[in-house]
Design a protein around this motif. Sequence first.
Motif, PDB file in Angstrom:
ATOM      1  N   SER A  28     -20.291  -0.983   3.402  1.00  0.00           N
ATOM      2  CA  SER A  28     -20.428  -2.195   4.301  1.00  0.00           C
ATOM      3  C   SER A  28     -18.352  -1.956   4.459  1.00  0.00           C
ATOM      4  O   SER A  28     -17.828  -2.156   5.885  1.00  0.00           O
ATOM      5  CB  SER A  28     -20.670  -3.214   3.808  1.00  0.00           C
ATOM      6  OG  SER A  28     -20.248  -3.309   2.591  1.00  0.00           O
ATOM      7  N   ARG A  29     -17.806  -1.616   3.097  1.00  0.00           N
ATOM      8  CA  ARG A  29     -16.316  -1.396   3.528  1.00  0.00           C
ATOM      9  C   ARG A  29     -15.558  -0.491   4.112  1.00  0.00           C
ATOM     10  O   ARG A  29     -14.543  -0.917   4.783  1.00  0.00           O
ATOM     11  CB  ARG A  29     -16.189  -1.475   1.790  1.00  0.00           C
ATOM     12  CG  ARG A  29     -16.387  -2.546   0.769  1.00  0.00           C
ATOM     13  CD  ARG A  29     -16.002  -3.232  -0.234  1.00  0.00           C
ATOM     14  NE  ARG A  29     -16.331  -4.919  -0.470  1.00  0.00           N
ATOM     15  CZ  ARG A  29     -15.802  -5.412  -2.230  1.00  0.00           C
ATOM     16  NH1 ARG A  29     -14.453  -4.790  -1.639  1.00  0.00           N
ATOM     17  NH2 ARG A  29     -16.536  -6.070  -1.958  1.00  0.00           N
ATOM     18  N   ASN A  32     -16.757  -0.795   7.797  1.00  0.00           N
ATOM     19  CA  ASN A  32     -15.049  -2.315   7.670  1.00  0.00           C
ATOM     20  C   ASN A  32     -14.430  -1.545   8.700  1.00  0.00           C
ATOM     21  O   ASN A  32     -13.511  -2.376   9.102  1.00  0.00           O
ATOM     22  CB  ASN A  32     -15.750  -3.155   7.722  1.00  0.00           C
ATOM     23  CG  ASN A  32     -17.035  -4.299   7.736  1.00  0.00           C
ATOM     24  OD1 ASN A  32     -17.336  -3.985   8.195  1.00  0.00           O
ATOM     25  ND2 ASN A  32     -16.986  -5.003   6.056  1.00  0.00           N
ATOM     26  N   ASP A  36     -13.133  -0.244  15.877  1.00  0.00           N
ATOM     27  CA  ASP A  36     -14.875  -1.007  15.886  1.00  0.00           C
ATOM     28  C   ASP A  36     -15.490  -0.155  16.556  1.00  0.00           C
ATOM     29  O   ASP A  36     -17.056  -0.634  16.013  1.00  0.00           O
ATOM     30  CB  ASP A  36     -14.340  -1.963  16.895  1.00  0.00           C
ATOM     31  CG  ASP A  36     -13.497  -3.045  16.323  1.00  0.00           C
ATOM     32  OD1 ASP A  36     -13.883  -3.092  15.289  1.00  0.00           O
ATOM     33  OD2 ASP A  36     -13.293  -4.346  17.241  1.00  0.00           O
ATOM     34  N   ASN A  39     -17.246   1.401  13.264  1.00  0.00           N
ATOM     35  CA  ASN A  39     -18.028   0.501  12.653  1.00  0.00           C
ATOM     36  C   ASN A  39     -18.965   0.517  13.395  1.00  0.00           C
ATOM     37  O   ASN A  39     -20.157   0.663  12.461  1.00  0.00           O
ATOM     38  CB  ASN A  39     -17.312  -1.090  12.548  1.00  0.00           C
ATOM     39  CG  ASN A  39     -17.459  -1.694  11.732  1.00  0.00           C
ATOM     40  OD1 ASN A  39     -18.602  -1.553  11.470  1.00  0.00           O
ATOM     41  ND2 ASN A  39     -16.691  -2.969  11.190  1.00  0.00           N
ATOM     42  N   GLN A  40     -19.518   0.199  14.464  1.00  0.00           N
ATOM     43  CA  GLN A  40     -20.488  -0.229  15.038  1.00  0.00           C
ATOM     44  C   GLN A  40     -21.280   0.175  14.747  1.00  0.00           C
ATOM     45  O   GLN A  40     -22.470   0.538  15.089  1.00  0.00           O
ATOM     46  CB  GLN A  40     -20.119  -1.179  16.312  1.00  0.00           C
ATOM     47  CG  GLN A  40     -21.499  -1.382  17.306  1.00  0.00           C
ATOM     48  CD  GLN A  40     -21.966  -0.749  17.666  1.00  0.00           C
ATOM     49  OE1 GLN A  40     -21.323   0.004  19.262  1.00  0.00           O
ATOM     50  NE2 GLN A  40     -23.703   0.384  17.956  1.00  0.00           N
ATOM     51  N   ARG A  43     -23.199   1.165  11.156  1.00  0.00           N
ATOM     52  CA  ARG A  43     -24.190   0.010  11.094  1.00  0.00           C
ATOM     53  C   ARG A  43     -25.139  -0.169  12.270  1.00  0.00           C
ATOM     54  O   ARG A  43     -25.987   0.483  11.180  1.00  0.00           O
ATOM     55  CB  ARG A  43     -22.982  -0.659  11.951  1.00  0.00           C
ATOM     56  CG  ARG A  43     -22.578  -1.342  10.388  1.00  0.00           C
ATOM     57  CD  ARG A  43     -21.956  -2.752  10.764  1.00  0.00           C
ATOM     58  NE  ARG A  43     -20.953  -3.321   9.571  1.00  0.00           N
ATOM     59  CZ  ARG A  43     -20.966  -3.636   8.521  1.00  0.00           C
ATOM     60  NH1 ARG A  43     -22.548  -4.621   8.372  1.00  0.00           N
ATOM     61  NH2 ARG A  43     -20.449  -4.627   7.655  1.00  0.00           N
ATOM     62  N   LYS A 119     -19.246  -8.951  15.945  1.00  0.00           N
ATOM     63  CA  LYS A 119     -19.029  -8.667  14.068  1.00  0.00           C
ATOM     64  C   LYS A 119     -19.586 -10.213  13.095  1.00  0.00           C
ATOM     65  O   LYS A 119     -19.524  -9.681  12.513  1.00  0.00           O
ATOM     66  CB  LYS A 119     -16.887  -8.928  14.731  1.00  0.00           C
ATOM     67  CG  LYS A 119     -16.657  -7.336  14.447  1.00  0.00           C
ATOM     68  CD  LYS A 119     -14.948  -7.499  14.873  1.00  0.00           C
ATOM     69  CE  LYS A 119     -14.801  -6.337  15.321  1.00  0.00           C
ATOM     70  NZ  LYS A 119     -12.802  -6.007  15.159  1.00  0.00           N
ATOM     71  N   ARG A 123     -21.591  -9.702   9.830  1.00  0.00           N
ATOM     72  CA  ARG A 123     -21.376 -10.468   8.836  1.00  0.00           C
ATOM     73  C   ARG A 123     -21.678 -11.072   8.208  1.00  0.00           C
ATOM     74  O   ARG A 123     -22.311 -11.375   6.845  1.00  0.00           O
ATOM     75  CB  ARG A 123     -19.707 -11.557   8.600  1.00  0.00           C
ATOM     76  CG  ARG A 123     -18.572 -11.008   8.946  1.00  0.00           C
ATOM     77  CD  ARG A 123     -17.019 -11.199   8.806  1.00  0.00           C
ATOM     78  NE  ARG A 123     -16.614 -12.127  10.219  1.00  0.00           N
ATOM     79  CZ  ARG A 123     -16.413 -11.776  11.966  1.00  0.00           C
ATOM     80  NH1 ARG A 123     -15.620 -10.667  11.489  1.00  0.00           N
ATOM     81  NH2 ARG A 123     -16.484 -12.180  12.384  1.00  0.00           N
ATOM     82  N   ASP A 126     -24.104  -9.276   5.909  1.00  0.00           N
ATOM     83  CA  ASP A 126     -23.419  -8.192   4.970  1.00  0.00           C
ATOM     84  C   ASP A 126     -23.869  -9.993   4.181  1.00  0.00           C
ATOM     85  O   ASP A 126     -23.995  -9.807   3.244  1.00  0.00           O
ATOM     86  CB  ASP A 126     -22.091  -7.814   5.148  1.00  0.00           C
ATOM     87  CG  ASP A 126     -21.641  -7.422   5.655  1.00  0.00           C
ATOM     88  OD1 ASP A 126     -22.373  -6.342   5.640  1.00  0.00           O
ATOM     89  OD2 ASP A 126     -20.956  -7.161   6.492  1.00  0.00           O
TER      90      ASP A 126
END
Length: 147
Positions: A28-29, A32, A36, A39-40, A43, A119, A123, A126
């Motif tokens: 996850s870090r 992040n 964007d 990241n997306q 994920r 986002k 979060r 997470d």
Amino acid sequence: MITVFEVATIVVVGILVGVEFSVAFILSRIFNALPDDSNQLGRSHGGRMLGALMPFWYIGSLVLSVIWALIAWGRDGTAFIIAGAAMLLLSVIMSVVLLVPINNRGKMWTPENRPADWKQQMRRWDRYHYVRVAVLIAGFVLLALAR
């Protein structure tokens, strides 16, 4: 004497804890820190890949723990096994109620169709996942203490 079944249960649960710990504190870090879109997309792909595997791993860990508790019934350490299995059951319930609904939405997103609050939803996932990892660690420790 420790049996192969006990070792197998501890190993399966231990690897589950390791994977979920890595997702929480490493992947996850990394995601992040990416732009964007990356990241997306990371994920979403992770949600599809791990989302297909994890139900079997979670349920399998729980089943192994319950069988171990039944085999060890009445012996020293059984309370630890039952408590560990209870933690694994809690992790399954948390997954189904809190994490899977977010994951099921997120795994379908692309940069073109993701919602404006993606986002915030990640979060929230997470945060729930951190708690689930703590529950899994507690379950693993309890199972290990049974030996």
